[in-house]
Design an enzyme around this catalytic site. Structure first.
Site, mmCIF file in Angstrom:
data_model
loop_
_atom_site.group_PDB
_atom_site.id
_atom_site.type_symbol
_atom_site.label_atom_id
_atom_site.label_comp_id
_atom_site.label_asym_id
_atom_site.label_seq_id
_atom_site.Cartn_x
_atom_site.Cartn_y
_atom_site.Cartn_z
ATOM 1 N N LYS A 57 7.899 0.457 -12.965
ATOM 2 C CA LYS A 57 9.358 0.267 -13.051
ATOM 3 C C LYS A 57 9.785 -0.069 -14.487
ATOM 4 O O LYS A 57 8.963 -0.479 -15.311
ATOM 5 C CB LYS A 57 9.766 -0.815 -12.045
ATOM 6 C CG LYS A 57 9.426 -0.390 -10.593
ATOM 7 C CD LYS A 57 9.986 -1.336 -9.536
ATOM 8 C CE LYS A 57 9.605 -0.845 -8.138
ATOM 9 N NZ LYS A 57 10.229 -1.643 -7.061
ATOM 10 N N PHE A 80 20.299 -5.208 -1.304
ATOM 11 C CA PHE A 80 19.744 -5.024 -2.647
ATOM 12 C C PHE A 80 19.847 -3.583 -3.138
ATOM 13 O O PHE A 80 19.390 -3.273 -4.241
ATOM 14 C CB PHE A 80 18.287 -5.494 -2.689
ATOM 15 C CG PHE A 80 17.382 -4.792 -1.689
ATOM 16 C CD1 PHE A 80 16.836 -3.550 -1.982
ATOM 17 C CD2 PHE A 80 17.061 -5.382 -0.469
ATOM 18 C CE1 PHE A 80 15.997 -2.901 -1.080
ATOM 19 C CE2 PHE A 80 16.227 -4.743 0.439
ATOM 20 C CZ PHE A 80 15.696 -3.496 0.134
ATOM 21 N N ARG A 107 -1.279 -0.616 -2.836
ATOM 22 C CA ARG A 107 -0.347 -1.634 -2.342
ATOM 23 C C ARG A 107 -0.991 -3.022 -2.342
ATOM 24 O O ARG A 107 -0.332 -4.021 -2.583
ATOM 25 C CB ARG A 107 0.194 -1.265 -0.962
ATOM 26 C CG ARG A 107 1.254 -0.169 -1.068
ATOM 27 C CD ARG A 107 1.940 0.122 0.233
ATOM 28 N NE ARG A 107 2.793 -0.936 0.712
ATOM 29 C CZ ARG A 107 4.114 -1.040 0.450
ATOM 30 N NH1 ARG A 107 4.715 -0.159 -0.324
ATOM 31 N NH2 ARG A 107 4.806 -2.018 0.965
ATOM 32 N N THR A 156 6.047 -7.599 -1.749
ATOM 33 C CA THR A 156 7.274 -7.103 -2.386
ATOM 34 C C THR A 156 7.978 -8.212 -3.166
ATOM 35 O O THR A 156 8.464 -7.993 -4.282
ATOM 36 C CB THR A 156 8.236 -6.579 -1.290
ATOM 37 O OG1 THR A 156 7.531 -5.618 -0.506
ATOM 38 C CG2 THR A 156 9.479 -5.965 -1.880
ATOM 39 N N ARG A 167 2.205 -7.852 -9.045
ATOM 40 C CA ARG A 167 3.576 -8.351 -8.937
ATOM 41 C C ARG A 167 3.641 -9.836 -9.298
ATOM 42 O O ARG A 167 4.640 -10.295 -9.836
ATOM 43 C CB ARG A 167 4.123 -8.070 -7.537
ATOM 44 C CG ARG A 167 4.506 -6.598 -7.393
ATOM 45 C CD ARG A 167 4.871 -6.202 -5.982
ATOM 46 N NE ARG A 167 5.573 -4.933 -5.961
ATOM 47 C CZ ARG A 167 5.812 -4.230 -4.852
ATOM 48 N NH1 ARG A 167 5.391 -4.667 -3.689
ATOM 49 N NH2 ARG A 167 6.469 -3.091 -4.929
ATOM 50 N N ASN A 198 9.989 -5.890 -9.556
ATOM 51 C CA ASN A 198 8.673 -6.298 -9.072
ATOM 52 C C ASN A 198 7.574 -5.316 -9.515
ATOM 53 O O ASN A 198 6.651 -5.013 -8.773
ATOM 54 C CB ASN A 198 8.703 -6.483 -7.549
ATOM 55 C CG ASN A 198 9.076 -5.201 -6.837
ATOM 56 O OD1 ASN A 198 9.375 -4.196 -7.484
ATOM 57 N ND2 ASN A 198 9.044 -5.195 -5.521
ATOM 58 N N HIS A 215 6.027 0.574 -7.825
ATOM 59 C CA HIS A 215 6.191 1.087 -6.466
ATOM 60 C C HIS A 215 4.868 1.674 -6.002
ATOM 61 O O HIS A 215 4.112 2.224 -6.801
ATOM 62 C CB HIS A 215 7.259 2.189 -6.491
ATOM 63 C CG HIS A 215 7.300 3.004 -5.235
ATOM 64 N ND1 HIS A 215 8.060 2.641 -4.144
ATOM 65 C CD2 HIS A 215 6.648 4.150 -4.891
ATOM 66 C CE1 HIS A 215 7.879 3.538 -3.189
ATOM 67 N NE2 HIS A 215 7.033 4.462 -3.608
#
Ligand code: UDP
Ligand code: MG
Length: 171
Positions: A12, A60, A88, A94, A108, A118, A121
């Site tokens: 991100k 959000f 993940r 998350t 994260r 965070n 993805h």
């Protein structure tokens, strides 16, 4: 050996802008996965809205698509026998405060700034991985992957091309 599974990792904007975070994350990715394709893009808001359409209407949503279109993002098609779950797991929960409390060593926890910012993805299933890869890499051929490339990457030999940030067949 088990077949390779594909997932999509997206780094991100805040992490792409932070050289320490980015180099740490890139090392984790290249040491843990076979990197099939990489590209850096910048999203417009409409494309971000389409990508995250499952979250339309959530509190959000606007914050998320505004953030995701605020700077460059890095896209990586990654593969591993357990790519979806492994990536993940490396990301962690998350929500960043939950991540820091429960899994201080996940990505994260280490580099997340908020529940929206965070870090990265990760596709949450085979079906999402296919949809997301098609969304960002419309030329990627799943047919070629299943009939040819998957075996090539699994059996090797392959080497890592730092310039492309991709594994490639060793000729
Ligand atoms: N998100 C947010 N606030 C929340 C939950 C999610 O800003 O309370 C953002 C966050 O960037 C997250 C993305 O929306 O990564 C997609 O949410 P999802 O529930 O799919 O989480 P993920 O699959 O990324 O862990
Ligand atoms: Mg999700």
């Amino acid at each position: 050996m088990q077949k390779l599974q594909l997932s999509l990792a997206i780094i991100k904007p805040h992490a792409v802008k932070n050289p320490v975070a980015l180099s740490y994350i890139r090392n984790v990715i290249k040491n843990s996965f076979i990197v099939v394709k990489t590209k850096r893009i910048s999203l417009d808001k409409e494309t971000a809205e389409n990508f995250y359409d499952e979250h339309v209407g959530k509190f959000f949503f606007n914050r998320l698509v505004t953030f995701m279109s605020s700077g460059c993002i890095d896209l990586h098609i990654i593969s591993h026998t357990n790519a979806v779950e492994l990536w993940r797991r490396m990301l962690g929960p998350t929500k960043v405060y939950k991540a820091q409390f429960e899994q201080p060593n996940c990505l994260r926890s280490m580099f997340g700034l908020s529940d929206t910012r965070n870090v990265a993805h990760g596709s949450d299933s085979d079906t999402s991985a296919e949809r997301e890869i098609k969304f960002f890499f419309p030329d990627f051929s799943f047919y070629n992957w299943h009939t040819h490339d998957e075996v090539t990457y699994r059996k090797g030999p392959i080497i890592f091309n730092h310039h492309l940030f991709q594994h490639v067949r060793k000729l």
